[in-house]
Design a protein around this motif. Structure first.
Motif, PDB file in Angstrom:
ATOM      1  N   MET A   1       0.824  -1.189   0.000  1.00  0.00           N
ATOM      2  CA  MET A   1       0.000   0.000   0.000  1.00  0.00           C
ATOM      3  C   MET A   1       0.868   1.251   0.000  1.00  0.00           C
ATOM      4  SD  MET A   1      -3.141  -0.867   2.579  1.00  0.00           S
ATOM      5  CE  MET A   1      -4.347  -2.116   2.161  1.00  0.00           C
ATOM      6  N   ARG A   2       0.411   2.262  -0.704  1.00  0.00           N
ATOM      7  CA  ARG A   2       1.133   3.520  -0.740  1.00  0.00           C
ATOM      8  C   ARG A   2       0.185   4.660  -1.079  1.00  0.00           C
ATOM      9  NH1 ARG A   2       2.523   5.903  -5.572  1.00  0.00           N
ATOM     10  NH2 ARG A   2       2.218   4.684  -7.494  1.00  0.00           N
ATOM     11  N   ASN A   3       0.701   5.860  -0.973  1.00  0.00           N
ATOM     12  CA  ASN A   3      -0.068   7.044  -1.319  1.00  0.00           C
ATOM     13  C   ASN A   3      -0.005   7.342  -2.811  1.00  0.00           C
ATOM     14  OD1 ASN A   3      -1.293   8.346   1.068  1.00  0.00           O
ATOM     15  ND2 ASN A   3       0.829   8.393   1.818  1.00  0.00           N
ATOM     16  N   TYR A   4      -1.129   7.761  -3.337  1.00  0.00           N
ATOM     17  CA  TYR A   4      -1.220   8.269  -4.692  1.00  0.00           C
ATOM     18  C   TYR A   4      -1.720   9.709  -4.620  1.00  0.00           C
ATOM     19  CZ  TYR A   4      -0.997   3.357  -6.111  1.00  0.00           C
ATOM     20  OH  TYR A   4      -0.625   2.035  -6.300  1.00  0.00           O
ATOM     21  N   TRP A   5      -1.199  10.558  -5.495  1.00  0.00           N
ATOM     22  CA  TRP A   5      -1.541  11.977  -5.481  1.00  0.00           C
ATOM     23  C   TRP A   5      -1.973  12.471  -6.843  1.00  0.00           C
ATOM     24  CZ3 TRP A   5      -1.732  14.749  -1.038  1.00  0.00           C
ATOM     25  CH2 TRP A   5      -1.063  14.233   0.085  1.00  0.00           C
ATOM     26  N   GLY A   6      -2.945  13.368  -6.848  1.00  0.00           N
ATOM     27  CA  GLY A   6      -3.304  14.079  -8.048  1.00  0.00           C
ATOM     28  C   GLY A   6      -2.385  15.267  -8.251  1.00  0.00           C
ATOM     29  N   GLN A   7      -2.525  15.928  -9.374  1.00  0.00           N
ATOM     30  CA  GLN A   7      -1.649  17.048  -9.692  1.00  0.00           C
ATOM     31  C   GLN A   7      -2.081  18.350  -9.031  1.00  0.00           C
ATOM     32  OE1 GLN A   7      -2.149  17.101 -14.023  1.00  0.00           O
ATOM     33  NE2 GLN A   7      -3.272  19.030 -13.834  1.00  0.00           N
ATOM     34  N   GLY A   8      -3.290  18.400  -8.540  1.00  0.00           N
ATOM     35  CA  GLY A   8      -3.796  19.578  -7.868  1.00  0.00           C
ATOM     36  C   GLY A   8      -4.696  20.424  -8.747  1.00  0.00           C
ATOM     37  N   THR A   9      -5.632  21.097  -8.118  1.00  0.00           N
ATOM     38  CA  THR A   9      -6.510  22.028  -8.816  1.00  0.00           C
ATOM     39  C   THR A   9      -6.629  23.304  -7.996  1.00  0.00           C
ATOM     40  OG1 THR A   9      -8.691  22.284  -9.867  1.00  0.00           O
ATOM     41  CG2 THR A   9      -8.631  21.074  -7.779  1.00  0.00           C
ATOM     42  N   GLN A  10      -6.549  24.435  -8.666  1.00  0.00           N
ATOM     43  CA  GLN A  10      -6.539  25.726  -7.993  1.00  0.00           C
ATOM     44  C   GLN A  10      -7.952  26.166  -7.643  1.00  0.00           C
ATOM     45  OE1 GLN A  10      -3.795  27.911  -7.182  1.00  0.00           O
ATOM     46  NE2 GLN A  10      -5.443  28.925  -6.025  1.00  0.00           N
ATOM     47  N   VAL A  11      -8.126  26.563  -6.397  1.00  0.00           N
ATOM     48  CA  VAL A  11      -9.365  27.181  -5.934  1.00  0.00           C
ATOM     49  C   VAL A  11      -9.034  28.581  -5.442  1.00  0.00           C
ATOM     50  CG1 VAL A  11     -11.203  27.144  -4.212  1.00  0.00           C
ATOM     51  CG2 VAL A  11     -10.483  25.023  -5.325  1.00  0.00           C
ATOM     52  N   THR A  12      -9.683  29.567  -6.026  1.00  0.00           N
ATOM     53  CA  THR A  12      -9.462  30.954  -5.637  1.00  0.00           C
ATOM     54  C   THR A  12     -10.782  31.575  -5.216  1.00  0.00           C
ATOM     55  OG1 THR A  12      -7.620  31.162  -7.203  1.00  0.00           O
ATOM     56  CG2 THR A  12      -8.584  33.193  -6.357  1.00  0.00           C
ATOM     57  N   VAL A  13     -10.811  32.099  -4.007  1.00  0.00           N
ATOM     58  CA  VAL A  13     -12.008  32.741  -3.466  1.00  0.00           C
ATOM     59  C   VAL A  13     -11.702  34.225  -3.316  1.00  0.00           C
ATOM     60  CG1 VAL A  13     -13.729  32.760  -1.648  1.00  0.00           C
ATOM     61  CG2 VAL A  13     -12.549  30.628  -2.236  1.00  0.00           C
ATOM     62  N   SER A  14     -12.319  35.025  -4.150  1.00  0.00           N
ATOM     63  CA  SER A  14     -12.013  36.443  -4.169  1.00  0.00           C
ATOM     64  C   SER A  14     -13.155  37.223  -4.799  1.00  0.00           C
ATOM     65  CB  SER A  14     -10.729  36.711  -4.959  1.00  0.00           C
ATOM     66  OG  SER A  14     -10.456  38.092  -5.065  1.00  0.00           O
ATOM     67  N   SER A  15     -13.351  38.437  -4.335  1.00  0.00           N
ATOM     68  CA  SER A  15     -14.317  39.337  -4.934  1.00  0.00           C
ATOM     69  C   SER A  15     -13.633  40.338  -5.849  1.00  0.00           C
ATOM     70  CB  SER A  15     -15.110  40.069  -3.848  1.00  0.00           C
ATOM     71  OG  SER A  15     -14.255  40.821  -3.016  1.00  0.00           O
TER      72      SER A  15
END
Length: 121
Positions: free
Chosen positions: A107-121
């Protein structure tokens, strides 16, 4: 080869909502854990939410009551519904899974590449 692919990130105003998805592809024997981490600029990567097979969801205190994690085992997909978003939620969100692609693998960890979330007005 197992790959985790995130989607659903983007720009949203404070108080808004987003739903992140993470789909695993390739040969998968089992994922005992699937969850979401995030990395805020200048800070360490932190666990946001996770769910273990046969267990209940777990959330960071900072998101409890606002975020909901769910998992579809038939699709090897995990979701993160994010409501009442705040500027401090701005980060790169990473999908994580713990398990193995085939029975004989450790067993091991698997990771995604990431997705940006920006919260701003």
């Amino acid at each position: 080869q197992v790959q985790l692919v995130e989607s659903g990130g983007g720009l949203v105003q404070p108080g808004g909502s987003l739903r992140l998805s993470c789909e695993a592809s390739g040969s998968i024997f089992s994922f005992n854990f699937m969850g979401w981490y995030r990395q805020i600029p200048g800070k360490q990567r932190e666990l946001v939410a996770g769910i273990i097979t046969g267990g209940s969801p777990n959330y960071a205190d900072s998101v409890k009551g606002r975020f909901t994690i769910s998992r579809d085992n038939t699709k090897n997909t995990v979701y993160l519904q994010m409501n009442s978003l705040k500027p401090e939620d701005t980060a790169v969100y990473f999908c994580n899974a713990f398990g193995r692609a085939i029975m004989r693998d450790p067993m091991r960890n698997y990771w995604g590449q990431g997705t940006q979330v920006t919260v701003s007005s």
